[in-house]
Design an enzyme around this catalytic site. Structure first.
Site, PDB file in Angstrom:
ATOM      1  N   SER A   1      34.704 113.817   6.859  1.00  0.00           N
ATOM      2  CA  SER A   1      33.933 114.495   7.908  1.00  0.00           C
ATOM      3  C   SER A   1      34.538 115.846   8.289  1.00  0.00           C
ATOM      4  O   SER A   1      34.224 116.377   9.354  1.00  0.00           O
ATOM      5  CB  SER A   1      33.878 113.619   9.158  1.00  0.00           C
ATOM      6  OG  SER A   1      33.341 112.365   8.852  1.00  0.00           O
ATOM      7  N   GLY A   2      35.411 116.357   7.460  1.00  0.00           N
ATOM      8  CA  GLY A   2      36.016 117.652   7.771  1.00  0.00           C
ATOM      9  C   GLY A   2      37.485 117.569   8.164  1.00  0.00           C
ATOM     10  O   GLY A   2      38.031 118.512   8.749  1.00  0.00           O
ATOM     11  N   THR A   3      38.129 116.463   7.823  1.00  0.00           N
ATOM     12  CA  THR A   3      39.540 116.253   8.197  1.00  0.00           C
ATOM     13  C   THR A   3      40.448 117.334   7.597  1.00  0.00           C
ATOM     14  O   THR A   3      41.293 117.895   8.305  1.00  0.00           O
ATOM     15  CB  THR A   3      40.011 114.869   7.690  1.00  0.00           C
ATOM     16  OG1 THR A   3      38.948 113.946   7.826  1.00  0.00           O
ATOM     17  CG2 THR A   3      41.230 114.398   8.427  1.00  0.00           C
ATOM     18  N   THR A   4      40.265 117.609   6.311  1.00  0.00           N
ATOM     19  CA  THR A   4      41.118 118.595   5.632  1.00  0.00           C
ATOM     20  C   THR A   4      40.984 119.960   6.318  1.00  0.00           C
ATOM     21  O   THR A   4      41.988 120.644   6.580  1.00  0.00           O
ATOM     22  CB  THR A   4      40.684 118.727   4.149  1.00  0.00           C
ATOM     23  OG1 THR A   4      40.517 117.425   3.594  1.00  0.00           O
ATOM     24  CG2 THR A   4      41.674 119.519   3.341  1.00  0.00           C
TER      25      THR A   4
ATOM     26  N   HIS B   1      42.241 107.823  11.218  1.00  0.00           N
ATOM     27  CA  HIS B   1      40.816 107.559  10.999  1.00  0.00           C
ATOM     28  C   HIS B   1      40.337 106.379  11.839  1.00  0.00           C
ATOM     29  O   HIS B   1      39.175 105.992  11.732  1.00  0.00           O
ATOM     30  CB  HIS B   1      40.555 107.250   9.518  1.00  0.00           C
ATOM     31  CG  HIS B   1      40.761 108.413   8.597  1.00  0.00           C
ATOM     32  ND1 HIS B   1      40.211 109.652   8.839  1.00  0.00           N
ATOM     33  CD2 HIS B   1      41.443 108.541   7.432  1.00  0.00           C
ATOM     34  CE1 HIS B   1      40.540 110.483   7.849  1.00  0.00           C
ATOM     35  NE2 HIS B   1      41.298 109.827   6.996  1.00  0.00           N
TER      36      HIS B   1
ATOM     37  N   ARG C   1      30.272 114.216  11.042  1.00  0.00           N
ATOM     38  CA  ARG C   1      29.413 114.912  10.084  1.00  0.00           C
ATOM     39  C   ARG C   1      28.153 114.103   9.847  1.00  0.00           C
ATOM     40  O   ARG C   1      28.169 112.872  10.001  1.00  0.00           O
ATOM     41  CB  ARG C   1      30.219 115.024   8.775  1.00  0.00           C
ATOM     42  CG  ARG C   1      29.577 115.821   7.691  1.00  0.00           C
ATOM     43  CD  ARG C   1      30.461 115.832   6.445  1.00  0.00           C
ATOM     44  NE  ARG C   1      29.945 116.766   5.469  1.00  0.00           N
ATOM     45  CZ  ARG C   1      30.425 116.912   4.235  1.00  0.00           C
ATOM     46  NH1 ARG C   1      31.445 116.175   3.834  1.00  0.00           N
ATOM     47  NH2 ARG C   1      29.898 117.785   3.415  1.00  0.00           N
TER      48      ARG C   1
ATOM     49  N   TYR D   1      31.090 118.904  11.824  1.00  0.00           N
ATOM     50  CA  TYR D   1      31.288 119.670  10.588  1.00  0.00           C
ATOM     51  C   TYR D   1      30.230 120.775  10.493  1.00  0.00           C
ATOM     52  O   TYR D   1      30.527 121.924  10.172  1.00  0.00           O
ATOM     53  CB  TYR D   1      31.191 118.714   9.395  1.00  0.00           C
ATOM     54  CG  TYR D   1      31.440 119.336   8.042  1.00  0.00           C
ATOM     55  CD1 TYR D   1      32.735 119.422   7.528  1.00  0.00           C
ATOM     56  CD2 TYR D   1      30.389 119.816   7.264  1.00  0.00           C
ATOM     57  CE1 TYR D   1      32.967 119.976   6.270  1.00  0.00           C
ATOM     58  CE2 TYR D   1      30.615 120.369   6.009  1.00  0.00           C
ATOM     59  CZ  TYR D   1      31.904 120.443   5.518  1.00  0.00           C
ATOM     60  OH  TYR D   1      32.129 120.994   4.283  1.00  0.00           O
TER      61      TYR D   1
ATOM     62  N   LYS E   1      32.377 120.208  -2.752  1.00  0.00           N
ATOM     63  CA  LYS E   1      31.352 121.250  -2.601  1.00  0.00           C
ATOM     64  C   LYS E   1      31.503 122.033  -1.303  1.00  0.00           C
ATOM     65  O   LYS E   1      31.198 123.212  -1.236  1.00  0.00           O
ATOM     66  CB  LYS E   1      29.969 120.604  -2.609  1.00  0.00           C
ATOM     67  CG  LYS E   1      29.416 120.300  -3.977  1.00  0.00           C
ATOM     68  CD  LYS E   1      27.958 119.905  -3.794  1.00  0.00           C
ATOM     69  CE  LYS E   1      27.250 119.726  -5.106  1.00  0.00           C
ATOM     70  NZ  LYS E   1      25.908 119.157  -4.875  1.00  0.00           N
TER      71      LYS E   1
HETATM   72  P1  A3P Z   1      32.113 117.380   0.100  1.00  0.00           P
HETATM   73  O1  A3P Z   1      32.542 116.179  -0.668  1.00  0.00           O
HETATM   74  O2  A3P Z   1      30.713 117.242   0.663  1.00  0.00           O
HETATM   75  O3  A3P Z   1      32.298 118.650  -0.648  1.00  0.00           O
HETATM   76  P2  A3P Z   1      37.716 115.187   4.555  1.00  0.00           P
HETATM   77  O4  A3P Z   1      38.518 116.431   4.628  1.00  0.00           O
HETATM   78  O5  A3P Z   1      37.433 114.558   5.875  1.00  0.00           O
HETATM   79  O6  A3P Z   1      38.257 114.263   3.538  1.00  0.00           O
HETATM   80  O7  A3P Z   1      36.266 115.643   4.053  1.00  0.00           O
HETATM   81  C1  A3P Z   1      36.103 116.172   2.782  1.00  0.00           C
HETATM   82  C2  A3P Z   1      34.870 117.030   2.762  1.00  0.00           C
HETATM   83  O8  A3P Z   1      35.158 118.285   3.391  1.00  0.00           O
HETATM   84  C3  A3P Z   1      34.471 117.349   1.330  1.00  0.00           C
HETATM   85  O9  A3P Z   1      33.053 117.502   1.387  1.00  0.00           O
HETATM   86  C4  A3P Z   1      35.202 118.657   1.106  1.00  0.00           C
HETATM   87  O10 A3P Z   1      34.673 119.431   0.052  1.00  0.00           O
HETATM   88  C5  A3P Z   1      35.021 119.339   2.454  1.00  0.00           C
HETATM   89  N1  A3P Z   1      36.055 120.343   2.752  1.00  0.00           N
HETATM   90  C6  A3P Z   1      37.376 120.323   2.459  1.00  0.00           C
HETATM   91  N2  A3P Z   1      37.986 121.420   2.909  1.00  0.00           N
HETATM   92  C7  A3P Z   1      37.027 122.182   3.497  1.00  0.00           C
HETATM   93  C8  A3P Z   1      37.048 123.465   4.135  1.00  0.00           C
HETATM   94  N3  A3P Z   1      38.160 124.177   4.249  1.00  0.00           N
HETATM   95  N4  A3P Z   1      35.888 123.925   4.625  1.00  0.00           N
HETATM   96  C9  A3P Z   1      34.745 123.225   4.517  1.00  0.00           C
HETATM   97  N5  A3P Z   1      34.660 122.014   3.917  1.00  0.00           N
HETATM   98  C10 A3P Z   1      35.790 121.492   3.414  1.00  0.00           C
END
Ligand code: A3P
Length: 318
Positions: free
Chosen positions: A68-71, A128, A150, A218, A285
């Site tokens: 959901s945008g953790t990274t 989480h 998200r 997100y 993506k």
């Molecule tokens: P997608 O698989 O739809 O591309 P999390 O970080 O919670 O594991 O979520 C991963 C999702 O966030 C993935 O989505 C990843 O591509 C996207 N993501 C990772 N880094 C990002 C960033 N800096 N900006 C926007 N989206 C990002």
């Protein structure tokens, strides 16, 4: 002590064997622990974290259901909070994956308790678990929680791709089709699900304590990341000065943490997470779907029906 530890493990093992279970494939299942579906890989860590973690007033806890945008939030929070410590051109993010800079308590606390206990303030930590499962001290002390959620279909599709990247043998064996993931998620069964319980738990807590919990989406970050960066800094007690704003620091932070920038760094292209998987699996993506949720679900169902009638049953992708 060792003895105590193994006794604890035995107790946890006994507890797990009494819980409802959903198997995904041999060696991987979800347990329904206190109303939350926790993967077998994380159960010990979650229970240990819940029982033993001591929060500090200065802690910043990032919470999310996975994918959901953790990274992104790890990168943004780390950069905002440490901006006077590291010049942006020398940011640790340029050489370390965001997940190395911000530990996941559910997995890392049981392994490295003393390291996490001894981190200097302000600690930036991630979990989480749903709000109802948070360790008591996080809820009662003055720590701050940033929550990100998200669109559930995008989250689920992202989660499916992530699991396949983590367990590539399941792709070739076709043991884990998207169709099954979708159906299970509709029953609430996914990592840290049910989805809506997760989101609503933090949403309600945010309504009750807006100063303690910041609720982010997100999609809103995708819409206007600079605005959200400013909001984050204010919430975390380190707002941007007029001088910083006029020097474009907000925009620079957004750029540093952007999907395209992070994805193309060497560390994220070819580096490995300490746990063993490739850092690249966190960057797929990075798009938000333009459809409203209900439209997405209809599309997914139509796609499923089309796939059911084709011979390549499990190979469709959203
Ligand atoms: P997608 O698989 O739809 O591309 P999390 O970080 O919670 O594991 O979520 C991963 C999702 O966030 C993935 O989505 C990843 O591509 C996207 N993501 C990772 N880094 C990002 C960033 N800096 N900006 C926007 N989206 C990002």
């Amino acid at each position: 002590s060792r003895v105590e530890e193994s006794m604890n493990n035995e107790n946890i093992q006994e507890l797990l064997s009494s819980l409802p279970r959903e198997k995904l494939w041999d060696g991987f299942c979800f347990y329904l622990y206190q109303g939350c579906w926790v993967s077998s890989a994380f159960c010990h860590g979650v229970i240990y974290f819940q029982k033993h973690f001591q929060a500090r007033d200065t802690d910043i806890i990032l919470a999310s259901i996975p994918k959901s945008g953790t990274t992104w939030l790890k990168a943004l929070i780390f950069t905002i909070v440490n901006r006077s410590r590291y010049a942006l051109a020398e940011s640790p993010l340029l050489t370390s994956n965001p997940h190395e800079l911000v530990p996941l308590l559910d997995r890392d606390f049981i392994k490295n308790q003393s390291t996490i206990d001894n981190l200097s303030s302000s600690r930036i930590l991630c979990t989480h678990v749903p709000y109802a499962l948070l360790p008591h001290s996080i809820v009662t002390c003055n720590s701050r929680i940033v929550y990100t959620c998200r669109n559930p279909l995008d989250q689920l599709v992202s989660y499916w791709h992530f699991l396949l990247a983590l367990y590539p043998e399941q792709t070739t064996m076709k043991l884990f089709p998207l169709e099954k993931t979708f159906e299970m998620a509709c029953q609430g069964v996914q990592g840290y699900g049910p989805f809506w319980e997760h989101v609503l738990g933090y949403w309600k807590a945010n309504l009750e304590q807006p100063g303690k919990i910041l609720f982010l989406k997100y999609e809103d970050l995708k819409e206007d990341v600079n605005f959200q960066v400013k909001r984050l800094a204010e919430f975390l007690g380190c707002p941007f000065s007029v001088d910083e704003e006029s020097r474009g620091v907000i925009e620079e932070i957004s750029k540093l943490c952007s999907f395209d920038h992070l994805k193309n760094l060497e560390v994220n292209k070819s580096g490995k997470h300490p746990v063993g998987h490739a850092n690249s699996i966190y960057f797929r993506k990075g798009k938000k779907s333009n459809n409203r949720i209900v439209v997405c679900c209809k599309a997914a169902i139509a796609e499923k029906e089309a796939a059911d009638t084709s011979s390549e049953k499990n190979e469709y992708q959203l």
